[in-house]
Enzyme design. Structure first.
Site: not given
Length: 216
Positions: A19, A42, A77, A137, A166, A186
């Site tokens: 991100r 991703e 996203t 997911k 998490g 992430g």
């Protein structure tokens, strides 16, 4: 292409979630992840950015050009058919969404990409599956815990679940044992502080630890 990406997810088990990292930093990050044994990445769309398509599309193209088959790149996203198409034009191999949008799922499959929508309830999981999702997911997995995954898989064991949110070195193996076929990871892997400091070797070390947990 779709079947090859599905097989890679099943074999490698880890999708790195990126991100807000673009340009040269994104390529260096991809190199660090690949050096640690991670082969799926991703790159998310920032829904608040006016130039989100340009930023994410550029990052997908740059990583694909620099690493080739060492890193399969997808878009995250993804909340609309328009973003599915923009991701496909950039060369994305898979599409990850925060929700179950049947139009997004169907367009993803129509364009030859792997679909990974986010879901929480049994109803959402089944809607995603019926629409053609390749993986569901389960999000936020870390908050729900492995007990929830086990419970939901009992009647829905025909659905391929990924644990996202998490998940890290400390609990990845537990989610896999509970029935997840892979995980999206992430912040615990793709640390912006480490990226800003140029400490990509530490990201590689975390990637190696995650790969060991996934395979062990």
């Amino acid at each position: 292409m779709r079947e090859a990406i599905i097989e890679k997810v099943l074999q490698r088990k880890i999708v790195a979630i990126v991100r807000g990292v673009y340009g040269d930093d994104c390529v260096r990050l991809a190199e660090a992840l690949a050096a640690g044994g991670i082969g799926l990445m991703e790159v998310t769309f920032d829904q608040s950015a006016a130039n989100a398509v340009e930023l994410t599309g550029g990052a997908i193209r740059a990583v694909a050009a620099a690493l080739g088959e060492r890193m399969e790149v997808g878009a995250g996203t993804v909340t609309s058919v328009e973003l599915v198409r923009a991701a496909a034009e950039a060369g994305a191999k898979f599409i990850v969404s925060p929700d179950v949008n049947e139009d997004v799922i169907r367009e993803t499959v129509r364009l030859g990409m792997v679909s990974m929508p986010g879901a929480l309830t049994p109803t959402e999981c089944m809607v995603a599956h019926r629409a053609g999702a390749d993986f569901v997911k389960l999000f936020p997995a870390g908050e729900l815990g492995t007990g929830y995954l086990k419970a939901i898989r009992s009647p829905l064991n025909h659905i391929r679940f990924l644990a996202v949110g998490g998940v890290g070195v400390g609990n990845l193996a537990d989610f896999l044992k509970a029935g997840a076929l892979g995980a999206g990871i992430g912040g615990s892997l793709v640390s912006k502080d480490l990226i800003r400091a140029g400490r990509f070797d530490e990201i590689t070390a975390t990637a190696k630890a995650l790969v060991a947990a996934a395979q062990g």
